[in-house]
Design a protein around this motif. Sequence first.
Motif, short mmCIF file in Angstrom:
data_model
loop_
_atom_site.label_atom_id
_atom_site.label_comp_id
_atom_site.label_asym_id
_atom_site.label_seq_id
_atom_site.Cartn_x
_atom_site.Cartn_y
_atom_site.Cartn_z
N ALA A 1 -10.08 -4.68 71.38
CA ALA A 1 -10.25 -4.28 69.97
C ALA A 1 -9.02 -4.68 69.18
CB ALA A 1 -10.49 -2.77 69.86
N VAL A 2 -9.20 -4.89 67.89
CA VAL A 2 -8.09 -5.19 66.99
C VAL A 2 -8.06 -4.14 65.90
CG1 VAL A 2 -8.10 -7.68 67.44
CG2 VAL A 2 -9.54 -6.75 65.61
N GLN A 3 -6.85 -3.85 65.42
CA GLN A 3 -6.72 -2.88 64.34
C GLN A 3 -7.16 -3.50 63.02
OE1 GLN A 3 -2.54 -1.56 65.22
NE2 GLN A 3 -3.43 0.45 64.85
N SER A 4 -7.72 -2.68 62.17
CA SER A 4 -8.18 -3.15 60.87
C SER A 4 -6.99 -3.56 60.01
CB SER A 4 -8.98 -2.07 60.16
OG SER A 4 -9.33 -2.47 58.86
N SER A 5 -7.12 -4.70 59.35
CA SER A 5 -6.08 -5.14 58.41
C SER A 5 -6.46 -4.78 56.97
CB SER A 5 -5.89 -6.65 58.52
OG SER A 5 -7.10 -7.34 58.23
N ASN A 6 -7.64 -4.21 56.80
CA ASN A 6 -8.12 -3.82 55.47
C ASN A 6 -8.03 -2.31 55.28
OD1 ASN A 6 -8.99 -6.47 54.76
ND2 ASN A 6 -10.79 -6.18 56.05
N SER A 7 -7.98 -1.89 54.04
CA SER A 7 -8.12 -0.47 53.76
C SER A 7 -9.52 -0.03 54.15
CB SER A 7 -7.87 -0.18 52.27
OG SER A 7 -6.54 -0.49 51.92
N VAL A 8 -9.63 1.20 54.64
CA VAL A 8 -10.90 1.67 55.16
C VAL A 8 -11.28 2.98 54.47
CG1 VAL A 8 -12.13 2.43 57.24
CG2 VAL A 8 -10.42 0.62 57.41
N ARG A 9 -12.57 3.09 54.12
CA ARG A 9 -13.09 4.32 53.56
C ARG A 9 -14.31 4.75 54.36
NH1 ARG A 9 -10.52 5.69 49.08
NH2 ARG A 9 -12.02 7.35 48.64
N LEU A 10 -14.48 6.06 54.51
CA LEU A 10 -15.59 6.61 55.26
C LEU A 10 -16.48 7.41 54.33
CD1 LEU A 10 -16.72 7.03 58.17
CD2 LEU A 10 -15.38 9.14 58.26
N GLY A 11 -17.80 7.13 54.37
CA GLY A 11 -18.72 7.87 53.53
C GLY A 11 -19.86 7.02 53.04
N SER A 12 -20.36 7.31 51.84
CA SER A 12 -21.49 6.60 51.25
C SER A 12 -21.05 5.89 49.99
CB SER A 12 -22.61 7.60 50.93
OG SER A 12 -22.17 8.51 49.92
N LEU A 13 -21.99 5.21 49.33
CA LEU A 13 -21.67 4.51 48.08
C LEU A 13 -21.23 5.49 46.99
CD1 LEU A 13 -24.58 1.89 47.92
CD2 LEU A 13 -22.17 1.48 48.51
N LYS A 14 -21.75 6.70 47.04
CA LYS A 14 -21.45 7.68 45.99
C LYS A 14 -20.23 8.54 46.31
CE LYS A 14 -26.15 8.12 44.15
NZ LYS A 14 -27.25 9.06 43.84
N GLU A 15 -19.96 8.74 47.57
CA GLU A 15 -18.86 9.64 47.95
C GLU A 15 -18.19 9.11 49.21
OE1 GLU A 15 -18.12 14.35 49.09
OE2 GLU A 15 -20.04 13.68 48.27
N SER A 16 -16.88 8.93 49.17
CA SER A 16 -16.15 8.42 50.33
C SER A 16 -14.71 8.92 50.29
CB SER A 16 -16.16 6.89 50.34
OG SER A 16 -15.46 6.37 49.22
N LYS A 17 -14.04 8.77 51.41
CA LYS A 17 -12.63 9.15 51.46
C LYS A 17 -11.87 8.13 52.30
CE LYS A 17 -13.12 12.24 55.46
NZ LYS A 17 -12.84 13.62 55.96
N ALA A 18 -10.59 7.98 52.00
CA ALA A 18 -9.76 7.02 52.69
C ALA A 18 -9.50 7.47 54.13
CB ALA A 18 -8.44 6.84 51.95
N VAL A 19 -9.41 6.48 55.01
CA VAL A 19 -9.11 6.71 56.42
C VAL A 19 -7.87 5.90 56.77
CG1 VAL A 19 -9.96 6.45 58.78
CG2 VAL A 19 -11.54 7.08 56.95
N ASN A 20 -7.01 6.47 57.58
CA ASN A 20 -5.81 5.76 58.02
C ASN A 20 -6.22 4.54 58.84
OD1 ASN A 20 -3.42 4.83 59.06
ND2 ASN A 20 -2.77 6.79 59.92
N ARG A 21 -6.00 3.35 58.30
CA ARG A 21 -6.45 2.13 58.98
C ARG A 21 -5.73 1.88 60.29
NH1 ARG A 21 -4.28 -2.46 54.74
NH2 ARG A 21 -2.04 -2.20 55.08
N ASP A 22 -4.57 2.50 60.48
CA ASP A 22 -3.85 2.34 61.74
C ASP A 22 -4.59 3.00 62.90
OD1 ASP A 22 -1.85 0.93 60.50
OD2 ASP A 22 -0.55 2.67 60.20
#
Length: 231
Positions: free
Chosen positions: A139-160
């Motif tokens: 697996a590789v770590q994400s290099s992008n910002s990541v959000r968890l949720g739906s199109l209407k509601e989401s929250k940031a996730v620590n990409r590390d």
Amino acid sequence: MSQHFVIIVAAGSGSRMSSDLPKQYMLLDAKPILMHTIDQFAKANIQANIILVISESMQAFWDEQCKEYAFHTSHQICYGGASRFQSVKNGLRYIQKNYELSPGDVIGVHDAARPLVSQTLIENLYQSCKPENPAIIPAVQSSNSVRLGSLKESKAVNRDQVWLVQTPQVFEASLFQEAYKQEEESTFTDDASVIEKMSNGLTIYPGDHKNIKITFKEDIAIAQYYLNNTI
């Protein structure tokens, strides 16, 4: 000496490619993608028994491709099922029927549409699969910002803490066989998720960003670029 196996899952239809021809049979660098994938395992220093799982309806087409491109790399064929889980299970049944498995044997599963997997990554994964680490996934770590949720509601996730999982995923044979006795569930998106259902620990091994899965047409151009350029 331990036996090494790889189940290459090539029974999918590749619907996201918007083509009647499944992506694994499309051309990359003047030969079918699937041939690149098989060759990488044949060249790796693991002496792998290569089990190719294809759709029964594609058997004649694959035979013709092998003739057209003079492809003689040793591999064995069995037919896929209605889902990825069932296709892998069919590959496992083929191994169980034709080989006598022993403690220390290793079974890997790889996506047919990952033709750029390096021989070094393959070798390191199989060598790392031991009784104390019976389930290894690249697996590789994400290099992008990541959000968890739906199109209407989401929250940031620590990409590390976000890992993008690749294949081959490799497992100690007895663990793998036990895991595939389970009934299929919708959450089984890869072999790691099947193993995880048994509450067995998974070990992440650093993957390779060039080990891309060809899903869309533009991915073929990216793969060709990687083949043409050393980065």
